[in-house]
Design a protein around this motif. Structure first.
Motif, PDB file in Angstrom:
ATOM      1  N   GLN A 126      40.159  37.595  37.826  1.00  0.00           N
ATOM      2  CA  GLN A 126      41.379  38.041  37.144  1.00  0.00           C
ATOM      3  C   GLN A 126      41.228  39.453  36.600  1.00  0.00           C
ATOM      4  O   GLN A 126      42.115  40.293  36.727  1.00  0.00           O
ATOM      5  CB  GLN A 126      41.677  37.059  36.009  1.00  0.00           C
ATOM      6  CG  GLN A 126      42.874  37.421  35.167  1.00  0.00           C
ATOM      7  CD  GLN A 126      43.125  36.352  34.103  1.00  0.00           C
ATOM      8  OE1 GLN A 126      43.024  35.155  34.369  1.00  0.00           O
ATOM      9  NE2 GLN A 126      43.429  36.765  32.881  1.00  0.00           N
ATOM     10  N   GLN A 127      40.085  39.719  36.002  1.00  0.00           N
ATOM     11  CA  GLN A 127      39.871  41.021  35.357  1.00  0.00           C
ATOM     12  C   GLN A 127      39.282  42.046  36.325  1.00  0.00           C
ATOM     13  O   GLN A 127      38.936  43.145  35.927  1.00  0.00           O
ATOM     14  CB  GLN A 127      38.949  40.838  34.148  1.00  0.00           C
ATOM     15  CG  GLN A 127      39.513  39.859  33.143  1.00  0.00           C
ATOM     16  CD  GLN A 127      38.605  39.664  31.938  1.00  0.00           C
ATOM     17  OE1 GLN A 127      37.395  39.890  32.012  1.00  0.00           O
ATOM     18  NE2 GLN A 127      39.181  39.233  30.823  1.00  0.00           N
TER      19      GLN A 127
ATOM     20  N   ASP B 148      36.451  42.250  37.391  1.00  0.00           N
ATOM     21  CA  ASP B 148      35.289  42.689  36.628  1.00  0.00           C
ATOM     22  C   ASP B 148      34.045  42.745  37.500  1.00  0.00           C
ATOM     23  O   ASP B 148      33.182  41.855  37.448  1.00  0.00           O
ATOM     24  CB  ASP B 148      35.096  41.748  35.428  1.00  0.00           C
ATOM     25  CG  ASP B 148      33.959  42.220  34.532  1.00  0.00           C
ATOM     26  OD1 ASP B 148      33.569  43.402  34.651  1.00  0.00           O
ATOM     27  OD2 ASP B 148      33.461  41.407  33.733  1.00  0.00           O
TER      28      ASP B 148
END
Lengths: 428, 428
Positions: free
Chosen positions: B423-424, B426
């Protein structure tokens, strides 16, 4: 294709340089090979005998024997029943506390003084000695706490119907467990206490083994056809309880010590010429492969033939498959596969197949000691043929790897050595 | 089923004892998770970008660069072409002998002084220095003989269209090779000399890796659907040249350092929630897994995200996948997969996810030294984010395993950590 390749190997020109370095013995042995149909017919007889004998004579279990001291073994149990046992243990503890008696676990001892080799079963089991682990004692309070915690963690895992590794378990409460040996040891305690296998607790080891050949099974609901697994084979799943519906038209299971031999057999699709299931743990057997072999042997009732290096280490590997390792003796009935035949490479093969001197390796003093130690082991002494082979090994102080057979050509293993072994029923 | 399990994990009661040992940070992060559809949309964008960039900009090769000193790399070549090269080498030798000049091999030097790191390619290659290996010289007669023998053995293997291991090769002529390091070294020489990979010579390493997830491929003609490989996964085949027709609807490749994490992902069928291919070499990457990863990356053009332990060893494993190992630098273009993203577990994750103190391990002096050494490596220096993370690791002197995430619950990895990372976006 495999058929074509094989024929070429048998009769075609040999490009491996054998012409310039003739190995008359290898050629001689190749000529002794009968047509495959003959060899297959005799293999079918062996297989049928194995199946009728295992269905006629019920497998002996601990309870069939009248042992002077009561013994203990664990068994595979389903989620609901393990869950119930843990709930009962918790309830017992609660009742005990409420009646002001504190609480305590009764833990079976796993020490060697509590172990027993049972010749009828050909494996090690635990005697019935237990020790008490009270919470209200300075010396056992830590272990009692860890035991309670492991019980609760295992309960959570089983309720979720997932599987975890020992390492995962340790990391859920590093503060309490301190190091992994402590949670591992208590996990074995809990397994004995509840009378179920570690697989039933859903704590699994990492996988190492691969399988290929005439076997179809389900891995977590997926149908796996091991004749269609290419050369790489199927990785043996870590969670044996998700393996189901084994089916096979194989005549035997070929247990291979090493990766390289496995690859040769898989690439040559040896199982198409002689219907078999080929399995390896790539060296020292892991729990998942041992469970898988046991499962195949007991459900398919096939004879197991082993192909290991001709050295003490090869035999030790066989002993782990057959008799288990000492520190998991409480689980030996689920992990061990008795009655494995020693196909090769055997010390007597070195001369029989005239393995060149330079492909044999001298045994070190340590090797020789390991060989002599093996001669004292029950699983060796039971089998006269094995004793003779081991004595030969120790006397000649020579060892050899499976790959030593490559000196006669890369496919000698699959084209001559193994077929001839099958034809001559040359296993012990 | 995986859907059901996951939902239960997210919202249902947690039986892992989390209630009694609350981890507020873990719950907080769980709440930050958006619906899967949102995360998938952004992953699709990333995947499309990766595919268009790799198809638009042709991959840079050695010949595209104007290097001051000519460099040498090997490439995959088919049987016929390798066979032709060997025949030509034999012919050259024969002609040379017939014209009374004796014969000699020209062998590329593989020493470190002949190695060069090429930043544009992000890998090590060989410079063009060669040395002569005449038969008629006391100092090289042995090596020249071994070279000729290895050429003839490899020729035999390729003509039979089979694959063998280095060990097999050694055993075909123990008398000449004496020990395996000698035949291994000459095999690498032959590979450089003919300008083809070791796989093209049909000499393969043993397999160690497994793969599961959204991938379909053919292993020696057998169709393998890796979504139907249960929990065990498919063993990665040792012979990459028998692997063909890769197809996938995955959005990324998840490269996992360890077996245990692989098992968690496979059991939770993580690839059904986020379409991906999950692959592991179970520790130190072997040649077969590296070739397989490279193959997937270049044919499917998928981004590769790596999940390794937060310690110098984890990064070293990444470096082997990305830049190769020094002693096989001549083959680096076929073995290496540049542009792997470091997803986790990163040193900064320890605080971000509040991994409990007791699940972090202190780094030894040796670890710290290894970390500092990595900071000097080109592949680290190129990436500012990596430098920062490594500096954090060395400063805090803390390391952590992937399994440390189990302290928040056994499925935290698949239910919170990885989805949140996706989602991020990352990764570095």
């Amino acid at each position: 294709m495999s058929e074509k390749k094989r024929r070429q190997g048998e009769t075609g020109p040999s490009p491996t340089g054998k012409k310039s370095r003739p190995s008359s013995r290898a050629e001689e042995l190749r000529k002794q090979l009968k047509p495959d149909a003959d060899i297959l017919a005799s293999l079918r007889k062996m297989c049928a005998a194995s199946q009728s004998s295992s269905s006629a004579s019920k497998t002996l279990t601990l309870s069939d024997l009248n042992l002077s001291s009561a013994c203990r073994e664990v068994s595979d149990r389903d989620n609901a029943s393990v869950q119930l046992s843990i709930e009962r243990a918790a309830l017992d503890a609660a009742l005990s506390i409420l009646s002001s008696r504190g609480f305590s676990f009764d833990i079976p001892s796993r020490s060697s003084s509590n172990q027993l080799y049972v010749p009828e079963l050909d494996r090690i089991v635990l005697r019935n000695k237990t020790s008490s682990r009270p919470f209200a004692s300075l010396s056992t309070v830590r272990k009692a706490t860890i035991t309670a915690r492991v019980l609760s963690l295992v309960y959570a895992v089983i309720r979720r119907n997932i599987h975890v590794t020992k390492r995962d378990l340790f990391y859920t409460d590093v503060k309490l467990f301190q190091d992994q040996t402590q949670s591992d040891a208590v996990l074995d305690d809990v397994s004995c206490m509840l009378g179920c296998t570690r697989s039933s607790l859903h704590v699994v080891a990492s996988e190492k083994g691969v399988v290929v050949g005439r076997l179809v099974f389900y891995d977590d609901g997926d149908r796996i056809d091991c004749t269609k697994m290419g050369i790489g084979g199927k990785a043996i799943p870590p969670n044996i309880d998700r393996v189901s519906d084994l089916e096979s038209d194989a005549l035997f299971i070929l247990l291979v010590e090493k990766d390289a031999a496995f690859m040769r057999l898989a690439e040559d699709r040896f199982y198409n010429r002689f219907p078999c299931i080929i399995v390896t743990a790539k060296g020292q057997p892991d729990v998942a492969t041992r469970l898988f072999l046991k499962r195949m042997k007991s459900e398919l009732k096939l004879p197991v033939l082993a192909l290991v290096d001709s050295d003490p280490y090869g035999l030790k590997i066989l002993s782990v498959y057959m008799c288990g390792s000492k520190n998991m003796s409480y689980d030996s009935s689920n992990l061990t596969t008795p009655d494995i035949k020693w196909l090769g490479v055997r010390p007597s093969d070195l001369d029989k197949y005239q393995v060149p001197e330079q492909c044999r390796l001298p045994m070190t003093d340590q090797d020789v000691k390991a060989g002599k130690d093996l001669l004292e082991e029950d699983f060796v002494k039971r089998n006269e043929g094995w004793v003779k082979e081991l004595e030969t090994m120790v006397r000649t102080r020579q060892k050899a790897e499976i790959q030593a057979l490559s000196s006669f050509g890369f496919q000698y293993l699959t084209e001559v050595y193994l077929p001839l072994k099958m034809q001559q029923k040359d296993w012990l």
